[in-house]
Design a protein around this motif. Structure first.
Motif, short mmCIF file in Angstrom:
data_model
loop_
_atom_site.label_atom_id
_atom_site.label_comp_id
_atom_site.label_asym_id
_atom_site.label_seq_id
_atom_site.Cartn_x
_atom_site.Cartn_y
_atom_site.Cartn_z
N UNK A 1 -17.79 36.95 -23.98
CA UNK A 1 -17.09 37.50 -22.91
C UNK A 1 -17.88 36.74 -21.21
N UNK A 2 -16.40 36.66 -20.80
CA UNK A 2 -16.72 35.70 -19.35
C UNK A 2 -15.91 37.19 -18.41
N UNK A 3 -16.55 37.25 -17.14
CA UNK A 3 -16.29 38.14 -15.86
C UNK A 3 -15.04 37.30 -15.81
N UNK A 4 -13.81 38.59 -14.89
CA UNK A 4 -12.73 37.93 -14.17
C UNK A 4 -12.80 37.10 -13.39
N UNK A 5 -14.05 37.87 -12.65
CA UNK A 5 -14.19 36.69 -11.18
C UNK A 5 -14.62 35.23 -12.08
N UNK A 6 -15.36 34.87 -12.40
CA UNK A 6 -15.88 33.97 -12.76
C UNK A 6 -14.33 33.38 -14.04
N UNK A 7 -14.07 33.83 -14.46
CA UNK A 7 -12.87 33.67 -15.41
C UNK A 7 -11.61 32.92 -14.28
N UNK A 8 -11.34 33.91 -13.34
CA UNK A 8 -11.11 33.10 -11.90
C UNK A 8 -11.25 32.16 -11.76
#
Length: 195
Positions: A1-8
Protein backbone atom coordinates in the motif's frame (compact mmCIF):
# COMPACT_ATOMS: atom_id res chain seq x y z
CA UNK A 1 0.00 0.00 0.00
CA UNK A 2 1.38 3.37 -1.03
CA UNK A 3 0.42 6.49 0.89
CA UNK A 4 -1.70 9.03 -1.05
CA UNK A 5 1.01 11.73 -0.97
CA UNK A 6 3.60 9.30 -2.30
CA UNK A 7 1.21 8.05 -4.98
CA UNK A 8 0.55 11.67 -6.04
CA UNK A 9 4.32 12.30 -6.29
CA UNK A 10 4.80 9.19 -8.43
CA UNK A 11 1.94 10.21 -10.73
CA UNK A 12 3.38 13.74 -11.03
CA UNK A 13 6.81 12.36 -11.97
CA UNK A 14 5.22 10.10 -14.60
CA UNK A 15 4.18 13.24 -16.52
CA UNK A 16 7.82 13.73 -17.52
CA UNK A 17 8.71 12.39 -20.98
CA UNK A 18 10.19 8.91 -20.95
CA UNK A 19 9.33 8.28 -17.30
CA UNK A 20 7.26 5.19 -16.59
CA UNK A 21 5.89 3.83 -13.33
CA UNK A 22 9.11 2.11 -12.23
CA UNK A 23 11.31 5.14 -12.96
CA UNK A 24 8.86 7.47 -11.23
CA UNK A 25 8.79 5.21 -8.16
CA UNK A 26 12.60 5.06 -8.10
CA UNK A 27 12.84 8.86 -8.26
CA UNK A 28 10.19 9.40 -5.60
CA UNK A 29 11.72 6.85 -3.23
CA UNK A 30 15.20 8.29 -3.77
CA UNK A 31 14.11 11.85 -3.06
CA UNK A 32 12.19 10.92 0.07
CA UNK A 33 14.70 8.41 1.39
CA UNK A 34 18.06 9.93 0.47
CA UNK A 35 17.63 13.55 -0.60
CA UNK A 36 14.83 15.40 1.15
CA UNK A 37 16.81 18.64 0.81
CA UNK A 38 17.05 18.04 -2.93
CA UNK A 39 13.32 17.34 -3.05
CA UNK A 40 12.60 20.67 -1.32
CA UNK A 41 14.94 22.46 -3.72
CA UNK A 42 13.32 20.76 -6.73
CA UNK A 43 9.86 21.75 -5.51
CA UNK A 44 10.88 25.37 -4.91
CA UNK A 45 12.69 25.81 -8.24
CA UNK A 46 9.89 24.14 -10.17
CA UNK A 47 7.35 26.41 -8.50
CA UNK A 48 9.49 29.46 -9.24
CA UNK A 49 9.94 28.48 -12.91
CA UNK A 50 6.21 27.93 -13.39
CA UNK A 51 5.50 31.33 -11.84
CA UNK A 52 8.22 33.32 -13.64
CA UNK A 53 8.94 31.77 -17.03
CA UNK A 54 6.79 32.82 -19.98
CA UNK A 55 7.02 33.05 -23.76
CA UNK A 56 9.05 35.75 -25.51
CA UNK A 57 6.79 38.22 -27.31
CA UNK A 58 8.92 38.04 -30.47
CA UNK A 59 10.12 34.44 -30.83
CA UNK A 60 8.01 32.43 -28.32
CA UNK A 61 10.98 30.82 -26.55
CA UNK A 62 11.07 30.65 -22.75
CA UNK A 63 12.13 33.79 -20.91
CA UNK A 64 11.53 35.66 -17.67
CA UNK A 65 11.40 39.01 -19.49
CA UNK A 66 8.87 40.20 -22.06
CA UNK A 67 11.55 39.80 -24.77
CA UNK A 68 14.25 37.15 -24.48
CA UNK A 69 18.00 37.76 -24.39
CA UNK A 70 18.52 36.72 -28.02
CA UNK A 71 15.72 38.91 -29.41
CA UNK A 72 17.12 41.83 -27.36
CA UNK A 73 20.61 41.42 -28.86
CA UNK A 74 20.96 44.11 -31.56
CA UNK A 75 24.27 42.61 -32.74
CA UNK A 76 22.49 39.59 -34.25
CA UNK A 77 21.74 39.37 -37.98
CA UNK A 78 18.11 40.53 -38.39
CA UNK A 79 18.08 39.35 -42.02
CA UNK A 80 17.96 35.69 -40.91
CA UNK A 81 15.16 33.97 -39.01
CA UNK A 82 15.62 30.34 -37.96
CA UNK A 83 12.47 28.33 -37.23
CA UNK A 84 12.80 25.53 -34.67
CA UNK A 85 10.31 23.22 -32.96
CA UNK A 86 11.33 23.78 -29.33
CA UNK A 87 13.51 25.83 -26.98
CA UNK A 88 15.74 22.73 -26.69
CA UNK A 89 16.35 22.85 -30.46
CA UNK A 90 17.13 26.57 -30.20
CA UNK A 91 19.61 25.89 -27.38
CA UNK A 92 21.35 23.21 -29.48
CA UNK A 93 21.79 25.63 -32.40
CA UNK A 94 23.09 28.31 -30.03
CA UNK A 95 25.63 25.89 -28.52
CA UNK A 96 27.01 25.27 -32.01
CA UNK A 97 28.04 28.94 -32.17
CA UNK A 98 27.49 28.93 -35.94
CA UNK A 99 24.25 30.91 -36.19
CA UNK A 100 23.97 34.63 -35.38
CA UNK A 101 20.45 35.47 -36.59
CA UNK A 102 17.14 35.46 -34.74
CA UNK A 103 14.77 32.58 -34.01
CA UNK A 104 11.12 31.68 -34.04
CA UNK A 105 10.19 28.78 -31.75
CA UNK A 106 7.06 26.90 -32.85
CA UNK A 107 6.55 25.09 -29.54
CA UNK A 108 5.50 22.02 -31.47
CA UNK A 109 5.12 20.53 -34.92
CA UNK A 110 2.29 19.65 -37.26
CA UNK A 111 0.95 16.19 -36.47
CA UNK A 112 -2.35 15.34 -38.16
CA UNK A 113 -2.60 12.03 -36.27
CA UNK A 114 -2.53 13.97 -32.99
CA UNK A 115 -4.86 16.68 -34.27
CA UNK A 116 -2.13 19.35 -34.36
CA UNK A 117 -2.36 21.71 -37.31
CA UNK A 118 -0.48 24.80 -38.42
CA UNK A 119 -2.69 27.09 -36.33
CA UNK A 120 -1.76 25.11 -33.20
CA UNK A 121 1.96 25.83 -33.59
CA UNK A 122 1.82 29.55 -34.21
CA UNK A 123 2.14 29.59 -38.00
CA UNK A 124 0.27 32.89 -38.25
CA UNK A 125 2.63 34.54 -35.74
CA UNK A 126 5.61 33.18 -37.69
CA UNK A 127 4.29 34.61 -40.96
CA UNK A 128 3.79 38.01 -39.31
CA UNK A 129 7.28 37.93 -37.80
CA UNK A 130 8.90 36.91 -41.09
CA UNK A 131 7.07 39.68 -42.97
CA UNK A 132 8.71 42.41 -40.87
CA UNK A 133 10.44 43.93 -43.89
CA UNK A 134 13.88 43.09 -42.51
CA UNK A 135 13.92 39.29 -42.74
CA UNK A 136 15.48 38.10 -46.01
CA UNK A 137 15.91 34.38 -45.30
CA UNK A 138 13.89 31.96 -43.20
CA UNK A 139 15.84 28.85 -42.25
CA UNK A 140 13.54 25.97 -41.39
CA UNK A 141 15.32 23.81 -38.82
CA UNK A 142 12.56 21.42 -37.82
CA UNK A 143 13.50 17.84 -36.98
CA UNK A 144 13.85 15.21 -39.70
CA UNK A 145 10.84 13.20 -38.53
CA UNK A 146 7.64 12.74 -40.52
CA UNK A 147 6.02 15.51 -38.45
CA UNK A 148 9.05 17.79 -38.79
CA UNK A 149 9.12 17.29 -42.56
CA UNK A 150 5.37 18.02 -42.81
CA UNK A 151 5.86 21.16 -40.72
CA UNK A 152 8.77 22.28 -42.91
CA UNK A 153 6.74 21.72 -46.06
CA UNK A 154 3.62 23.60 -44.90
CA UNK A 155 5.57 26.53 -43.44
CA UNK A 156 7.95 26.67 -46.42
CA UNK A 157 5.08 26.92 -48.89
CA UNK A 158 3.36 29.66 -46.88
CA UNK A 159 6.58 31.66 -46.52
CA UNK A 160 7.52 31.33 -50.20
CA UNK A 161 4.02 32.50 -51.15
CA UNK A 162 4.87 35.74 -49.34
CA UNK A 163 8.02 36.20 -51.39
CA UNK A 164 10.50 35.14 -48.72
CA UNK A 165 13.65 33.09 -49.37
CA UNK A 166 13.23 29.79 -47.53
CA UNK A 167 16.02 27.31 -46.85
CA UNK A 168 16.00 24.00 -45.00
CA UNK A 169 18.59 22.80 -42.53
CA UNK A 170 20.87 20.34 -44.34
CA UNK A 171 21.04 16.67 -43.47
CA UNK A 172 23.57 14.05 -44.23
CA UNK A 173 26.33 11.82 -42.97
CA UNK A 174 27.50 12.80 -39.47
CA UNK A 175 31.08 14.00 -39.05
CA UNK A 176 33.38 11.20 -37.93
CA UNK A 177 31.08 8.40 -39.06
CA UNK A 178 31.84 5.53 -41.40
CA UNK A 179 29.50 4.98 -44.35
CA UNK A 180 29.03 1.27 -43.67
CA UNK A 181 27.40 2.13 -40.32
CA UNK A 182 25.18 5.00 -41.52
CA UNK A 183 21.52 4.15 -42.18
CA UNK A 184 20.47 3.97 -45.84
CA UNK A 185 17.99 6.85 -45.60
CA UNK A 186 20.71 9.21 -44.37
CA UNK A 187 23.06 8.13 -47.16
CA UNK A 188 20.31 8.65 -49.76
CA UNK A 189 19.53 12.16 -48.46
CA UNK A 190 23.23 13.00 -48.33
CA UNK A 191 23.59 12.06 -52.01
CA UNK A 192 20.56 14.10 -53.05
CA UNK A 193 21.61 17.14 -50.95
CA UNK A 194 25.28 16.94 -51.91
CA UNK A 195 27.19 20.16 -52.63
Amino acid sequence: MIEPSLEALIEALRRLPGVGVKSAQRMAFHLLQHDREGAQRLAATLSSAVANVRHCERCHTFTEAAVCRICSDASRDARQLCVVESPADQAALERSGSYRGYYFVLMGRISPLDGVGSSDIGARALLERAADGVTEEVIIATNFTAEGEATAHVLGEALRARGLRVTRLARGVPIGSELEYVDLGTIAHALVDRR
